[in-house]
Design an enzyme around this catalytic site. Structure first.
Site, PDB file in Angstrom:
ATOM      1  N   GLU C 210     -26.816  18.499  46.912  1.00 47.78           N
ATOM      2  CA  GLU C 210     -26.929  19.926  46.653  1.00 47.78           C
ATOM      3  C   GLU C 210     -25.535  20.525  46.761  1.00 47.78           C
ATOM      4  O   GLU C 210     -24.584  19.844  47.155  1.00 47.78           O
ATOM      5  CB  GLU C 210     -27.911  20.576  47.637  1.00 47.78           C
ATOM      6  CG  GLU C 210     -27.510  20.475  49.094  1.00 47.78           C
ATOM      7  CD  GLU C 210     -28.607  20.982  50.061  1.00 47.78           C
ATOM      8  OE1 GLU C 210     -29.796  20.817  49.754  1.00 47.78           O
ATOM      9  OE2 GLU C 210     -28.247  21.520  51.110  1.00 47.78           O
ATOM     10  N   HIS C 248     -30.123  26.194  53.324  1.00 48.94           N
ATOM     11  CA  HIS C 248     -29.433  25.283  54.237  1.00 48.94           C
ATOM     12  C   HIS C 248     -28.105  25.901  54.631  1.00 48.94           C
ATOM     13  O   HIS C 248     -27.381  26.417  53.776  1.00 48.94           O
ATOM     14  CB  HIS C 248     -29.144  23.949  53.551  1.00 48.94           C
ATOM     15  CG  HIS C 248     -30.337  23.058  53.497  1.00 48.94           C
ATOM     16  ND1 HIS C 248     -30.455  22.054  52.562  1.00 48.94           N
ATOM     17  CD2 HIS C 248     -31.456  23.007  54.259  1.00 48.94           C
ATOM     18  CE1 HIS C 248     -31.602  21.431  52.748  1.00 48.94           C
ATOM     19  NE2 HIS C 248     -32.232  21.994  53.773  1.00 48.94           N
TER      20      HIS C 248
END
Lengths: 289, 382, 289, 382
Positions: C210, C248
């Site tokens: 990511e 996150h």
């Protein structure tokens, strides 16, 4: 043969531009020690009597990769950093002359040295000398003479007293180490006894202990188990009272530990010859060697 | 340096250790006032820089302010082991259910801090160590990593605490570790750490000795010391101000030397030949003539001294400097006593000339000098 | 063959008496994981569904010396201590499920693990699973199936998405590892790729990256140099804006680093097949295997 | 969380970093008062939780109190990047000779703090890194051992400082390290660190971002955050209060999912099929139906949202909980928009029943759902 330092040892003087550093750097060099360079942060690029000064140990090592020992004359509040720097740079023998270093600082850099596999001599030590080859310290060189007796001591001038007795009696020294007078020091009697036991150039070892702690008791246990060569021991402070610091921060009898009697008994039991006066070292050695 | 209990407790407070409500007092009236504010039975504790005040009568209980005043007055008149009591700490008296010991000191041989914990608090821990060694848990902390939470819990458990008690005691150990580190302690302990009848954990006593060498990091303490408030005697303090170490002994021979080991050996030699040292003074390394002059003055200030033995082994210390100091001192000393000098090493010749010019005899042998000074000391006794 | 955990792995659950710890300890055990014991300081001596609870890792290890992995469900402020305790006790795999651990704490225990040679998985990870042998985590087990594809991911549910795609298409997994969503995590793509490369039970690896950091770029460099097996990659957050934390803590593009484009380009150059949708993993694998 | 400059400077002060004399003001009159007290030319600086205030006109110089009042009034009326200015810092203006950069942040890939130092301060350090990489010294600190003195000196030297300048800069690095550790910083920097014409070193600016996860150790900051004073938008704050992450974007499709990676992938899928996300909401792991209800409310509060995509992959999160939350929310939502639900995993069947009972359609495929929501969003636009 000798232990830890010899004529091949290449030395860095940390704190070389200070009064003490400068004086002893020169004295050591005059003795024949290979003083390669010095450090003083902020004074890199200068020269002291032809010895180059660097800002850091790493920079000195870049220029002189064979440097493997250092001696520290840095003031107490900066000494722990200097020692850590030397350990971090991978020097094998780091001699810390400085006294009055906080004991918490000492514990930390001694632990780092242990992990790294460096020997710390001191703090608060006169240093180490291999007579005729390398003086890494501040001791008066003339009392020492090349020979085959190892000398390990917690004291400064008392070491000179004993060394002078030895030298006068014709017993030269392989190497003489001052362990340092602080409660916490890097190298111990046990560490040094091990090295002398392995050294082919040493026939017997004289240890000079004093009250406080139980380094001598540990030495006794080690002697009993591992040392085949003769050991002569002198313990200073038999008549010292309990609970008083006798000059060295480490010289103190607390509770039942640290008494001269305890140390003497342990050493005798381990087979060492314990002498009552420094002057008796001569006679004791003559009986043995 | 040793801290007063109330100073140690201030350090404890900063680390978040729970303490009994208290106040400090320098007069009986102030003590009564504190007792009124606390509104409960109190304990009045002498604040002195020495141990054993309990046995000496320096800790007394009081039920009310009036009684507090009386007890405080008694304690404030006391001198405990040579230390006059100038302050008392008036504390709420606790309802004790259990007394625990926790402490941290430095293990010289292992070169590490050692954390000590026992269910047997309130008594001398050395006595517990002798009589019930199994009741003491010890843990040697990594000085780089410090004491970790899980280690503190394990220590408490090893000492015999379980469940919530283990967690409580571990919490105290961790906070005491903060005190130890933040104050460069040589020793810090809580004895007793009290569990009250309602299950609260409180540090009833506090001990904290700070490493003298670290005082540059502890300005407030350094300042207190500089005012002369310490556990040292006046002569010890004077010596320390000049960078020397002085120790009082029982005999009549003053001992001066350069280097602690040498001075101890000198002392031992004097005893060996039948003499008895009155005091011990190490001038340290590389001393100047000024320092030697001060050393002689300090040693002779001790009224019992009837002869002095100066033992110089010149290394960094120069014999000529020492000789000059001795000559200077002799001119101004308050009283004359026989002085025996042993001098060898760096600049021995120059030193010898200085002494000879001043008509001061000296020897080369430590043993010969020791014998001579013992003779002098016995003449004095006659 | 698998990596890091298998049917022989003996697991300790740290924080076993908490709600999460208790629930997942049982779920893992039901899956077949050898859950040997648990810890909760102050609750030693209890039992949780027949699993013994200890006060400390050391005590658990004394009783069960074969424990070699742990999984941590301890609240964030105590998690670093739990991890340090596990590392100190010499456990080889320490899986930290806990999220919201302060990053300074993470840096310290990850460094200690590195010195000690322990693998830290996470923090803020769903854990690691070797389908059919050992589930050391909180993932829904039914989306995983025994097989020969390695799976490495920085994400939780996205891993399940991809694993479900794989499983549905008949590609089982050798081992699937969630690296964790925090900026600082113990195990990296590179560490895991190395293990899968060496694992005889793995034919190809799928990595799910990511935005944020440059772990994928490092993975690309490593793949180019050292990985012979096929790698398929998916990068989440191609359309994420700069400077925003995308859920996150670690998923943030700062300056020029951390962009999806940078990662995709690096991985393509290293020879990996980069897919645009999770669902494409099936087709990509069919081409390769 | 980002600290205001004046808060960061307070942390700097506690670490012993020298700062310009200054005062904080919330009104023009207060600013003038501070300027009078400082009695010198001053600089008036907007206190906002965003970067680039200089370019936005949030830093102005003033020669005297009257001018300070005018400038402060101007700045206190500004809104910088959406942040209204509520306070200014009035500081003594320094006589600048040199501007230096020192900073510490966290290197994710090396898992260590990285100390950064450059002789080129006063400008954006990332720009310096791009244009003059050789002018930047970096050092990766061991997180267990911390930054040591000799390392700090080496960093300063590597950055190009020599002699006393090296020692000065090293001193700043060590104190900045204290700030970094004590405050659980993600980033702290002094840019510029100023050398004045008389050779004094002063931290002219201060930046400090504290790790949100560490706020349990920093109560005062946690309290400030809890009052809603932060760099976050109102919706971001509302989401955070419920333990969720919300990010504002540019399009017209609201995105909700469980798990950051999945939500990002969902966003990417929407774009893949030609749609444009309006915002991003991660409900986190193990969310309850309450949280889902709040999530929907927050996402729909954004006025641009014309369709919502809820993507649930049940792991610890249970589909029935999520379904219940969606049903609850639909009853109370302020406005109705098309909602596309994709739901698989734990308790999928139970969830399906709940949604079916409420007449809410859902899909199993993420891609199918993405296509559908894009269609809805385009209907809305028409």
């Amino acid at each position: 043969m000798t232990i830890l330092v010899d004529k091949t040892t290449q030395v860095l003087v940390q704190g070389i531009t200070g009064r003490e550093g400068q004086f002893h750097a020169q004295a050591m060099r005059e003795y024949g020690t290979k003083i390669v360079a010095g450090t003083t942060p902020g004074k890199g690029g200068q020269e002291i009597e032809g010895m180059p000064v660097f800002d850091s140990v790493v920079e000195a090592k870049e220029q002189f990769p064979k440097i493997n020992a250092s001696i520290i004359f840095v003031p107490a509040r900066f000494a722990a950093d200097a020692a850590t720097e030397a350990i971090d740079a991978g020097l094998q023998v780091v001699t810390v002359i400085t006294e009055h270093i906080p004991v918490h600082d000492e514990m930390r850099f001694i632990e780092l040295a242990r992990r790294q596999g460096s020997y710390i001599i001191g703090p608060n030590t006169p240093g180490i000398i291999t007579p005729g080859e390398c003086k890494l310290g501040i001791m008066p060189a003339h009392v020492f003479k090349q020979g085959r007796v190892g000398l390990i001591s917690r004291s400064g001038t008392l070491t000179y007293e004993v060394a002078a007795s030895l030298t006068n009696a014709g017993f030269g020294q392989s190497t003489a180490i001052g362990l340092g007078g602080d409660p916490i020091v890097g190298m111990s009697f046990v560490n040094a006894l091990k090295l002398f036991e392995e050294d082919k150039g040493t026939d017997a070892t004289v240890i000079i202990g004093e009250i406080g702690g139980s380094a001598e008791e540990e030495a006794a246990a080690y002697i009993k188990k591992h040392v085949t060569k003769s050991v002569i021991a002198y313990i200073a402070g038999r008549t010292a009272p309990k609970g008083k610091r006798m000059g060295h921060a480490g010289a103190i009898v607390s509770g039942k530990t640290g008494t001269a009697d305890g140390k003497i008994t342990a050493l005798r039991k381990a087979g060492a010859t314990v002498i009552e006066r420094p002057i008796d070292v001569d006679e004791a050695l003559q009986k043995i060697l | 340096m040793r801290l007063f209990e109330y100073e140690a407790k201030e350090a404890f407070r900063q680390a978040g250790l729970p303490l009994p409500p208290s106040g400090i007092a320098t007069t009986p009236d102030e003590a009564a006032k504190v007792a009124r504010e606390l509104a409960c039975p109190v304990v009045v504790k002498a604040q002195v820089l020495t141990g054993g005040r309990g046995k000496a009568g320096g800790i007394k209980f009081a039920k009310n302010p009036a009684e507090t005043k009386t007890k405080a007055a008694e304690i404030l008149k006391m001198t405990i082991h040579g230390h006059p009591v100038q302050r008392v700490l008036v504390e709420k008296r606790l309802d004790i259910q259990q007394e625990i010991y926790v402490g941290i000191t430095i293990d010289r041989d292992r070169r590490r801090p050692v954390v000590i914990c026992s269910t047997m608090g309130g008594v001398d821990i050395e006595q517990v160590a002798d009589e019930h060694p199994e009741k003491i848990a010890r843990f040697w902390t990594d000085p780089v990593l410090g004491l970790r939470d899980f280690e503190a819990r394990q220590i408490a458990k090893n000492a015999g605490f379980e469940g919530r008690a283990m967690l409580h005691v571990a919490g105290f150990l961790l906070r005491l570790w903060q005190v130890f580190i933040k104050n460069d302690a040589e020793l810090t302990e809580i004895n007793p750490l009290i569990v009250t009848k309602d299950g609260t954990y409180i540090a009833a006593d506090a001990r904290l000795n700070v490493d003298d060498n670290s005082l540059f990091r502890h300005k407030a303490l350094a300042e207190r010391l500089s005012k002369g408030i310490s556990e040292q005697t006046e002569l010890e303090q004077r010596a320390q101000e000049h960078g020397m170490t002085y120790v009082e002994l029982q005999g009549n021979i003053g001992i001066i030397g350069n280097g602690a080991g040498l001075v101890m050996a000198t002392m031992d030699a004097v005893k060996y030949y039948g003499g008895s040292p009155a005091n011990f003074l190490d001038v340290g390394g590389g001393a100047t003539h000024d320092r030697m002059r001060n050393a002689l003055e300090i040693v002779i200030s001790h009224p019992d001294v009837e002869a002095v033995f100066i033992n110089i082994l010149g290394g960094i210390t120069r014999c000529d400097e020492m000789a000059r100091g001795i000559v200077d001192a002799q001119k101004t000393l308050p009283r004359q006593v026989p002085i025996v000098i042993r001098m060898i090493g760096t600049r021995e010749k120059e030193g010898a000339e200085i002494l000879e010019a001043a008509n001061i005899p000296f020897l080369n042998s430590m043993d010969a000098a020791a014998k001579r000074v013992v003779e002098h000391s016995k003449e004095g006794v006659k």
